[in-house]
Design an enzyme around this catalytic site. Structure first.
Site, PDB file in Angstrom:
ATOM      1  N   CYS A 178       3.020   2.400   4.135  1.00 50.69           N
ATOM      2  CA  CYS A 178       2.685   2.455   2.569  1.00 50.69           C
ATOM      3  C   CYS A 178       3.705   2.972   1.679  1.00 50.69           C
ATOM      4  O   CYS A 178       4.121   2.144   0.577  1.00 50.69           O
ATOM      5  CB  CYS A 178       1.211   3.055   2.412  1.00 50.69           C
ATOM      6  SG  CYS A 178       1.204   4.975   2.475  1.00 50.69           S
ATOM      7  N   HIS A 235      -2.104   7.940   0.515  1.00 46.79           N
ATOM      8  CA  HIS A 235      -1.743   6.435   0.440  1.00 46.79           C
ATOM      9  C   HIS A 235      -1.028   6.090  -0.624  1.00 46.79           C
ATOM     10  O   HIS A 235      -1.086   6.709  -1.894  1.00 46.79           O
ATOM     11  CB  HIS A 235      -2.942   5.284   0.606  1.00 46.79           C
ATOM     12  CG  HIS A 235      -2.702   3.884   0.420  1.00 46.79           C
ATOM     13  ND1 HIS A 235      -1.854   3.474   1.373  1.00 46.79           N
ATOM     14  CD2 HIS A 235      -2.861   3.143  -0.534  1.00 46.79           C
ATOM     15  CE1 HIS A 235      -1.706   2.016   0.826  1.00 46.79           C
ATOM     16  NE2 HIS A 235      -2.524   1.764   0.196  1.00 46.79           N
ATOM     17  N   ASP A 258      -1.120  -2.683  -5.285  1.00 50.20           N
ATOM     18  CA  ASP A 258      -0.880  -2.309  -3.729  1.00 50.20           C
ATOM     19  C   ASP A 258      -0.541  -3.189  -2.798  1.00 50.20           C
ATOM     20  O   ASP A 258      -1.092  -4.240  -2.577  1.00 50.20           O
ATOM     21  CB  ASP A 258      -2.260  -1.587  -3.514  1.00 50.20           C
ATOM     22  CG  ASP A 258      -2.188  -0.780  -2.257  1.00 50.20           C
ATOM     23  OD1 ASP A 258      -1.173  -0.850  -1.555  1.00 50.20           O
ATOM     24  OD2 ASP A 258      -3.220  -0.284  -1.828  1.00 50.20           O
ATOM     25  N   ASN A 298     -13.023   6.667  -5.495  1.00 54.30           N
ATOM     26  CA  ASN A 298     -14.458   7.026  -5.938  1.00 54.30           C
ATOM     27  C   ASN A 298     -15.295   7.094  -4.715  1.00 54.30           C
ATOM     28  O   ASN A 298     -16.571   7.376  -4.910  1.00 54.30           O
ATOM     29  CB  ASN A 298     -14.864   6.125  -7.337  1.00 54.30           C
ATOM     30  CG  ASN A 298     -14.512   6.630  -8.528  1.00 54.30           C
ATOM     31  OD1 ASN A 298     -14.667   7.476  -9.115  1.00 54.30           O
ATOM     32  ND2 ASN A 298     -13.427   5.726  -8.682  1.00 54.30           N
TER      33      ASN A 298
END
Length: 589
Positions: A178, A235, A258, A298
């Site tokens: 990542c 990440h 992303d 969250n």
């Protein structure tokens, strides 16, 4: 004749050819005057990527040197990264990426009208990084198997990756992770004129079944079992600055992108662009993939004990909430900036709860008309019971900051919160965990009987030697230590700690003053800290403005405690501040 060209702010980015046509005495002559490039312009107030702060433009557009933050939330590590957006040939490669990804949103690329919109450009680049079926820039290894490619953590910069993709007929480079995917995307976006930065989120959930919850399963010894859900230790993704005309934004703001393909319920896919402010407010209907980005900062964490009869028991534990630490490189500094507040309000605040309820109704259609109290009751049933509810508090605290080859020293602290004796049997274990939350080998186990008097605080030292963890660590420098009580004692208590093992440093020392186009020398040194040989040692050197391409030095085998020194010569070819990076790889890491 002097010719000036002033492209409008809504011009499509790309390479243009300037032709001149002269008509004289009935004859027409044509001549090609050359080509030029049109990019997004964050200095132009009419451009959708306009950024009014000069220091921010220098950091997010002009700076070729970045820092990637890794590790775990209690032990953040960093390593430098070369973006290299101004290196020779990189702009042409970035435009090739747009060509290859042109059909992502459009049936054809004949009009190319989408190339004046940073939203569509960012979506194409995001898709091309690792989600394109045949021509993505980089692949992530399946099941941590990268024998047929380059180790994901061995890359120091974006330039070699982009060059390898371009020179290899646009076939995916093997392999990345990542951090390298987000960094390559940041390079491409900066090269095209879009201000961008790399963000790291610690405790990142990846859940297939419950978008707002992640489950980890353990056996009675404390071993982390491989389940459907994963809790990534960190990440990385990219943020880009632009005014979203599709959201009627009149000025720029950060949008999260992303490029790492993750499970989204519709298969593996990249995410974004998502307006960061919409994530904080829980306004998930506004944007692309808003519910995915919201859940990633969250989600609730739940730990389960899997018993022999296939029943599962929820732990009493203090779990670190997901997405409670998001950071990026500070402007003009080598330190990091905490940007958690941009993604979520303070945990437990009124605004935080309101945003969560708002998002919950959109993610779970069955609750679209539910009251806040109804949602809160549902959430309470999902959360872990706290250790303090059981009458015992536990912590695992580091007694040292271990480097590769050193023993791991911990203090296990237990506190009895009741006015009565407590006797508990505990199982302890340690195992390797990848950065993406995949449990690997369990290499250490122990059992301890603990008796606590009323209100007693007890501290128990723990030691895990290098001889125990060394053979298993490999490229994964994170281990998880767990203490879990025996279920036969009644209540199940658990405490855990993720531990980062630091890599030994490589020392770089300049032996002469760097000057433009004048040979310069530097001494590179490394000491083997282990009490055993390090085999297949290879040093990789690179630096934008210093090396045209990475230099590799074969050091062979280094005996225990042996120090290797080598002198290298390079010729700086660009003015400015540059960074020389040295990275050592061997059979151990």
């Amino acid at each position: 004749i002097n010719i000036s060209v002033f492209p409008p702010s809504n011009a499509c980015i790309g390479r243009y050819i300037l032709n001149m046509q002269i008509t004289s005495c009935g004859h027409t002559y044509q001549r090609c005057l050359g080509d030029f490039y049109v990019l997004f312009n964050p200095w132009c107030a009419d451009d959708p990527v306009y950024m009014d702060n000069q220091a921010h433009r220098e950091e997010y557009v002009l700076n070729e040197h970045g820092i990637l933050y890794e590790g775990v939330h209690k032990h953040i590590t960093s390593r430098p990264w070369h973006f290299g957006q101004f290196e020779d040939g990189i702009l042409d490669i970035c435009l090739k990426i747009l060509d290859m990804g042109a059909n992502y949103h459009h049936g054809s690329d004949r009009d190319r009208c989408w190339r004046n919109d940073p939203v569509h450009v960012s979506m194409v680049v995001n898709h091309m990084i690792s989600s394109h079926t045949t021509n993505s820039i980089m692949k992530i290894p399946e099941n941590n198997d990268y024998l047929k490619g380059t180790k994901p953590f061995s890359w120091n910069g974006s330039v070699p990756i982009l060059q390898q993709w371009y020179n290899g007929r646009c076939r995916p480079v093997r392999y990345g992770y990542c951090g390298s995917l987000a960094s390559v995307m940041c390079t491409v976006m900066r090269c095209l004129g879009i201000p961008s930065r790399v963000v790291t989120n610690f405790c990142f959930p990846s859940s297939i079944e419950n978008p707002l919850g992640v489950n980890e399963i353990f056996d009675s010894t404390g071993k982390n079992l491989c389940g459907k859900d994963k809790l990534w230790r960190y990440h990385c993704w990219t943020e880009s600055w632009m005014a979203r005309r599709d959201l009627n934004q009149c000025c720029g703001d950060w949008q999260s992108l992303d490029p790492t393909p993750l499970e989204t319920g519709r298969g593996l896919a990249c995410s974004g662009p998502t307006w960061v402010r919409s994530i904080r407010e829980g306004e998930l209907d506004l944007d692309y993939d808003g519910h995915h980005m919201f859940s990633r900062v969250n989600s609730n964490y739940v730990g389960w004990l899997a018993q022999n009869n296939a029943n599962r028991t929820k732990f009493f534990c203090d779990a670190w909430p997901c997405g409670q630490h998001l950071i990026t490189k500070s402007v003009g500094s080598e330190q990091y900036e905490d940007i958690t507040g941009a993604y979520k309000y303070e945990l437990g605040s009124v605004k935080n709860k309101e945003a969560y309820y708002r998002a919950y109704r959109r993610i779970h259609p069955g609750y679209c008309n539910a009251s806040n109290c109804h949602i809160e009751r549902e959430l309470s049933s999902l959360k872990n019971p706290f250790l303090s509810d059981s009458g015992v508090n536990m912590r695992l605290k580091m007694a040292n900051c271990p480097m590769y080859g050193e023993d791991v020293q911990l203090h296990w602290q237990l506190e009895n919160l009741r006015n009565e004796n407590k006797t508990l049997n505990f199982h302890l274990c340690a195992q390797i965990i990848t950065y993406s939350g995949c449990p690997m080998d369990q290499f250490w186990k122990d059992s301890v009987n603990v008796t606590l008097g009323p209100r007693e605080v007890k501290k128990i030292p723990l030691c895990i030697s290098y001889s125990q963890y060394g053979p298993y660590l490999c490229d994964h420098n994170i281990m998880k230590v767990v203490a879990v009580s025996d279920p036969e004692c009644g209540e199940v208590l658990m405490v855990s700690r993720d531990i980062v093992i630091n890599r030994p440093p490589v020392i770089v020392k300049l032996l002469s003053q760097p000057r433009l186009k004048v040979p310069c020398t530097a001494e590179i040194s490394f000491c083997n800290p282990l009490q055993e040989d390090m085999k297949n040692c290879v040093m990789t050197l690179e630096g934008c403005g210093l090396f045209k391409e990475p230099m590799t030095i074969d050091l062979g085998t280094l005996a225990a405690n042996q120090q290797a020194r080598t002198v290298v010569e390079f010729t700086p070819y660009r003015l400015g501040s540059h960074r020389l990076l040295a990275n050592l790889g061997c059979h151990k890491f």
